[in-house]
Design an enzyme around this catalytic site. Structure first.
Site, PDB file in Angstrom:
ATOM      1  N   GLU A  15       0.755  -1.218  -0.164  1.00  0.00           N
ATOM      2  CA  GLU A  15       0.114   0.069   0.210  1.00  0.00           C
ATOM      3  C   GLU A  15       0.806   1.232   0.076  1.00  0.00           C
ATOM      4  OE1 GLU A  15      -2.934   1.645  -0.102  1.00  0.00           O
ATOM      5  OE2 GLU A  15      -4.269   0.310   0.410  1.00  0.00           O
ATOM      6  N   ASP A 194      -9.638   2.778  -4.175  1.00  0.00           N
ATOM      7  CA  ASP A 194      -8.949   2.801  -2.960  1.00  0.00           C
ATOM      8  C   ASP A 194      -7.687   3.905  -2.991  1.00  0.00           C
ATOM      9  OD1 ASP A 194      -7.037   1.814  -1.046  1.00  0.00           O
ATOM     10  OD2 ASP A 194      -7.633  -0.271  -1.322  1.00  0.00           O
TER      11      ASP A 194
END
Length: 279
Positions: A15, A194
């Site tokens: 991430e 996201d």
């Protein structure tokens, strides 16, 4: 089919990609590591924090700020390698997720309103602003699932990916860092955005885990480009020497294990419009 380059494999839940000073920084949430990747392919672990989520942003003076979600702290890496606490967020809740720092030093951190992994009842999340003295205040609320955030190049607008709301929300940034004029910047249809980034034409790239792709979208919802990947796309950022490399962090996603170990990858593809704004 878009040509993809594979930089790293064998990672976990990856991430928070950030381009800074000639390298790509990203977090491996599974390993609890922040990793820096050079364009020559070399990489190193620059921080280890026992936290999930584990997101990062850069201050203008070159210091890395890390969201230690497990302890509810913003930690900053100092030039000597030590870590100091920039802000304590515990009084405002738990479950801190993404962070962005704009060109004026405003720090925004968002919080998921419920513990998704434990099966807790749904509750919307919100965004807080952290000032230079470490004080934190809530500046936006009622966001179904706040995820990636970005600030436009003129420092005027904060964009927040609302994954459960299938949309990108926008807020005007006030002189004191507060947020106003909440609006839907773009709906994303069946996509659950996201991690996001902004380019020099004001378009947004968002990553989608379930649909395994990254999408470039204009304000209002017009889709400009789609990059398909063979696994879930968690976040993306623009960088490289000319700002025209779209870096993608991706991994397989399936419940209940979420991300099977070793499926995380760092990928990239070339695009025509460079990055702008923050991150």
């Amino acid at each position: 089919m878009t040509e993809l380059r594979t930089w790293l494999t064998g990672l976990g839940l990856v991430e928070s990609p950030r381009w800074h000073d000639g390298r790509l920084y990203f977090s491996d949430w599974t390993a609890h590591e922040v990793i820096a990747l050079g364009l020559d392919g070399t990489h190193e672990v620059v921080a280890r924090v026992d936290s999930l989520p584990l997101c990062t942003a850069w201050q203008a003076d070159g210091r890395l700020v890390i969201v230690d979600s497990a302890r509810g702290l913003l930690q900053r890496l100092e030039p000597d390698g030590s870590s100091t606490t920039l802000a304590d967020l515990t009084g405002l809740g738990r479950g801190w997720n993404d962070i962005v720092i704009d060109g004026r030093g405003n720090i925004y951190v968002n919080r998921i309103g419920f513990d998704m992994l434990s099966g807790a009842a749904f509750d919307p999340g919100y965004v807080v602003h952290v000032g230079p003295d470490g004080s934190a205040r809530q500046v936006a609320d009622d966001i179904a699932f706040p995820n990636g955030m970005a600030v436009t190049r003129d420092n005027s607008t904060l964009i927040v990916a609302d994954s459960y709301g299938n949309r990108l929300l926008a807020f005007d940034i006030e002189a004191d860092g507060g947020l106003s004029h909440r609006r839907v910047w773009a709906g994303t249809g069946e996509d659950h955005p996201d991690g996001i980034c902004v380019d020099a034409e004001g378009a947004v790239w968002y990553a989608d885990v379930g649909n395994r792709r990254c999408v470039r979208i204009r304000e209002g919802g017009e889709v400009l480009q789609t990059v398909e990947v063979d696994r879930g796309c968690f976040a993306c950022t623009l960088g490289g020497q000319d700002g025209k490399t779209l870096f993608i962090v991706a991994a397989e996603w399936r419940m209940p294990e979420m991300v099977p170990p070793g499926t995380g990858q760092v990928l990239s593809t070339r695009v025509t419009v460079p990055g702008a704004g923050w991150p």
